[in-house]
Structures are given as structure tokens and as C-alpha cells.
Design a protein around this motif. Sequence first.
Motif, PDB file in Angstrom:
ATOM      1  N   CYS A 112      -2.587   6.254   3.727  1.00 45.78           N
ATOM      2  CA  CYS A 112      -2.131   6.268   2.330  1.00 45.78           C
ATOM      3  C   CYS A 112      -3.295   6.356   1.346  1.00 45.78           C
ATOM      4  N   ALA A 113      -4.526   6.227   1.869  1.00 46.24           N
ATOM      5  CA  ALA A 113      -5.692   6.243   0.993  1.00 46.24           C
ATOM      6  C   ALA A 113      -5.863   7.600   0.325  1.00 46.24           C
ATOM      7  N   VAL A 114      -6.222   7.572  -0.936  1.00 45.04           N
ATOM      8  CA  VAL A 114      -6.385   8.817  -1.682  1.00 45.04           C
ATOM      9  C   VAL A 114      -7.530   9.651  -1.116  1.00 45.04           C
ATOM     10  N   ASP A 115      -8.486   9.003  -0.451  1.00 34.46           N
ATOM     11  CA  ASP A 115      -9.641   9.711   0.100  1.00 34.46           C
ATOM     12  C   ASP A 115      -9.592   9.810   1.628  1.00 34.46           C
ATOM     13  N   VAL A 144       0.836  -1.203   0.000  1.00 32.69           N
ATOM     14  CA  VAL A 144       0.000   0.000   0.000  1.00 32.69           C
ATOM     15  C   VAL A 144       0.872   1.254   0.000  1.00 32.69           C
ATOM     16  N   VAL A 145       1.903   1.254   0.829  1.00 25.81           N
ATOM     17  CA  VAL A 145       2.774   2.421   0.951  1.00 25.81           C
ATOM     18  C   VAL A 145       3.496   2.698  -0.364  1.00 25.81           C
ATOM     19  N   GLN A 146       3.932   1.645  -1.037  1.00 26.03           N
ATOM     20  CA  GLN A 146       4.637   1.821  -2.310  1.00 26.03           C
ATOM     21  C   GLN A 146       3.728   2.416  -3.383  1.00 26.03           C
ATOM     22  N   ALA A 147       2.424   2.202  -3.214  1.00 31.61           N
ATOM     23  CA  ALA A 147       1.459   2.749  -4.172  1.00 31.61           C
ATOM     24  C   ALA A 147       0.647   3.872  -3.531  1.00 31.61           C
ATOM     25  N   GLU A 148       1.295   4.659  -2.662  1.00 33.20           N
ATOM     26  CA  GLU A 148       0.594   5.707  -1.915  1.00 33.20           C
ATOM     27  C   GLU A 148      -0.182   6.640  -2.845  1.00 33.20           C
ATOM     28  N   GLY A 149      -1.452   6.879  -2.462  1.00 28.62           N
ATOM     29  CA  GLY A 149      -2.300   7.759  -3.247  1.00 28.62           C
ATOM     30  C   GLY A 149      -2.960   7.102  -4.434  1.00 28.62           C
ATOM     31  N   GLN A 150      -2.786   5.793  -4.576  1.00 27.40           N
ATOM     32  CA  GLN A 150      -3.364   5.091  -5.721  1.00 27.40           C
ATOM     33  C   GLN A 150      -4.528   4.181  -5.335  1.00 27.40           C
ATOM     34  N   HIS A 151      -4.799   4.078  -4.030  1.00 28.25           N
ATOM     35  CA  HIS A 151      -5.879   3.206  -3.570  1.00 28.25           C
ATOM     36  C   HIS A 151      -6.860   3.975  -2.702  1.00 28.25           C
ATOM     37  N   THR A 152      -8.126   3.589  -2.781  1.00 29.54           N
ATOM     38  CA  THR A 152      -9.140   4.199  -1.935  1.00 29.54           C
ATOM     39  C   THR A 152      -9.129   3.540  -0.562  1.00 29.54           C
ATOM     40  N   LEU A 153      -9.799   4.185   0.382  1.00 34.54           N
ATOM     41  CA  LEU A 153      -9.890   3.636   1.731  1.00 34.54           C
ATOM     42  C   LEU A 153     -10.585   2.272   1.703  1.00 34.54           C
ATOM     43  N   SER A 154     -11.589   2.127   0.867  1.00 38.16           N
ATOM     44  CA  SER A 154     -12.301   0.846   0.772  1.00 38.16           C
ATOM     45  C   SER A 154     -11.383  -0.267   0.282  1.00 38.16           C
ATOM     46  N   GLU A 155     -10.538   0.052  -0.674  1.00 42.22           N
ATOM     47  CA  GLU A 155      -9.602  -0.948  -1.193  1.00 42.22           C
ATOM     48  C   GLU A 155      -8.585  -1.343  -0.129  1.00 42.22           C
ATOM     49  N   ILE A 156      -8.142  -0.376   0.649  1.00 46.35           N
ATOM     50  CA  ILE A 156      -7.144  -0.655   1.684  1.00 46.35           C
ATOM     51  C   ILE A 156      -7.752  -1.450   2.829  1.00 46.35           C
ATOM     52  N   THR A 157      -8.963  -1.097   3.244  1.00 43.81           N
ATOM     53  CA  THR A 157      -9.594  -1.857   4.328  1.00 43.81           C
ATOM     54  C   THR A 157      -9.868  -3.292   3.885  1.00 43.81           C
ATOM     55  N   LEU A 158     -10.205  -3.486   2.633  1.00 44.44           N
ATOM     56  CA  LEU A 158     -10.404  -4.843   2.128  1.00 44.44           C
ATOM     57  C   LEU A 158      -9.109  -5.642   2.239  1.00 44.44           C
ATOM     58  N   LEU A 159      -8.001  -5.048   1.834  1.00 46.74           N
ATOM     59  CA  LEU A 159      -6.711  -5.730   1.910  1.00 46.74           C
ATOM     60  C   LEU A 159      -6.350  -6.064   3.357  1.00 46.74           C
ATOM     61  N   LEU A 160      -6.552  -5.118   4.273  1.00 45.76           N
ATOM     62  CA  LEU A 160      -6.230  -5.353   5.675  1.00 45.76           C
ATOM     63  C   LEU A 160      -7.111  -6.454   6.264  1.00 45.76           C
ATOM     64  N   ALA A 161      -8.399  -6.402   5.946  1.00 46.05           N
ATOM     65  CA  ALA A 161      -9.319  -7.418   6.457  1.00 46.05           C
ATOM     66  C   ALA A 161      -8.957  -8.795   5.918  1.00 46.05           C
TER      67      ALA A 161
END
Length: 216
Positions: free
Chosen positions: A152-155, A88-105
Motif C-alpha cells: 500500500c506504500a506510495v513508494d 494502512v489499507v484504508q489510506a492506501e497510497g497516502q503513506h510511505t514505506l518508511s511510515e508503514i514499516t514504523l507502524l508494523l514494527a
Amino acid sequence: MTTALKPRRKPSQSRAWMTSIAIQDAFVLLLLEKGYEKTSMRDIANVAGVSVGSVYQYFPGKEAVAAMTVRTWVRKLSTALSSAVDDVVQAEGQHTLSEITLLLAQTQVHTMLEGGGRWRVLSSIERRVSPQLVYNRLYQHNVNLFGKALTCAVDWPEGLHDARVAFGAYTVVDALVKQTLLVSAVLPSADVMVQEVLLALDGYLQAVRQSHARQE
């Protein structure tokens, strides 16, 4: 960590490390078969295929074996989360919060459910055998990973204090997965569990963002 919970030896060579892991693996198998109270150091030695004296070379007692085993498994989770967060950090600003929470979950759920009964029995003794400072440090490490990913989420809302939000977000996920493991007679599939976690996590984050917006 109290002296009673400290390993006697820190394995530095590969053979010694393998012996330590064999002892921990044996302990987990015995937890599943006999439970914590009925497991003895002799049992651990027999299952690990080493002498009782060898077990005592590494650990002063059963609680020390338990504490190290729990720590090893918690670090497995931290390693999995760290790998996901690095992406996620390497792609900072390229993912939404929903995409990041999905990955974490997905990472938390799959890591813990794949361990199945092992995570269940270890979670049941975690607070009993983990010194408070060690428990806090390992827990905070995972909280920090969540915070690092979420921001890191864009939103991600500008100006939102991330430390408390990260603590709340990780606690929602960790508690839901662990309590499911501890009390469910039949575990849900990983996909079902991920969706349940996302409902709770997304609801929490939505409430946080709404509260933040009202305060601006």
C-alpha cells in the motif's frame, strides 16, 4: 492437529469460554513460576480455581493446554497487526514505506513486549507444542498482513513480487523480537527495540529494492 493436542470442548457459551481462558491464564502463570516440565494438570486446575475433572473436560492433557494457549496469544498478535494494517489499507497510497514499516514494527514490538515474560515462556515452547500445519497457517497469516500493508506504500516499487518480500520482512521482525525475548536477561525498552527492528527491516527492504532495480 493430532488428537492429543485438540481441545476436548470448544467453549461456545460465555461461562465455558471464561473457564477455558482461566485454564490458559493459569498455565501461563505456572510456566513463569515452575516451567513447562514441572507443571501438571493438577497445578493448572488449582491455579485456575477449577477441578482437575473440569480441566480434562476441556483439554486431554498439558500439551493441549499449551497448544491452545500459544495459539490464543499468537492470535492476539495477529489481531493487533490486522487492526494496524486495516488503517494502512484504508489510506492506501497516502503513506510511505518508511511510515508503514514504523507502524508494523511498533505494533509487533509493543504487543510482544507488553506481555513481557509471558511471551518469553510461550515462545520457548511454541515449536514444541504447535502442530506444523497450525504453526505454518498462523505464521503465513501474519506474513500476508505484512504484504498487504507494504504494497500500500506510495513508494512501493512497481512489479516487485510481494509474497517473498513479505515473508522476509515478517521473518526479520518476528525473529528479532522473539530472540530478544528468549535470550536477553534484561529486555530493552519498547522504543529501543522498535529502532533495532527498523534498522534490520529497513536494511532488508533497501537491499530488496536495490536488487529489484538492477533486474529491471
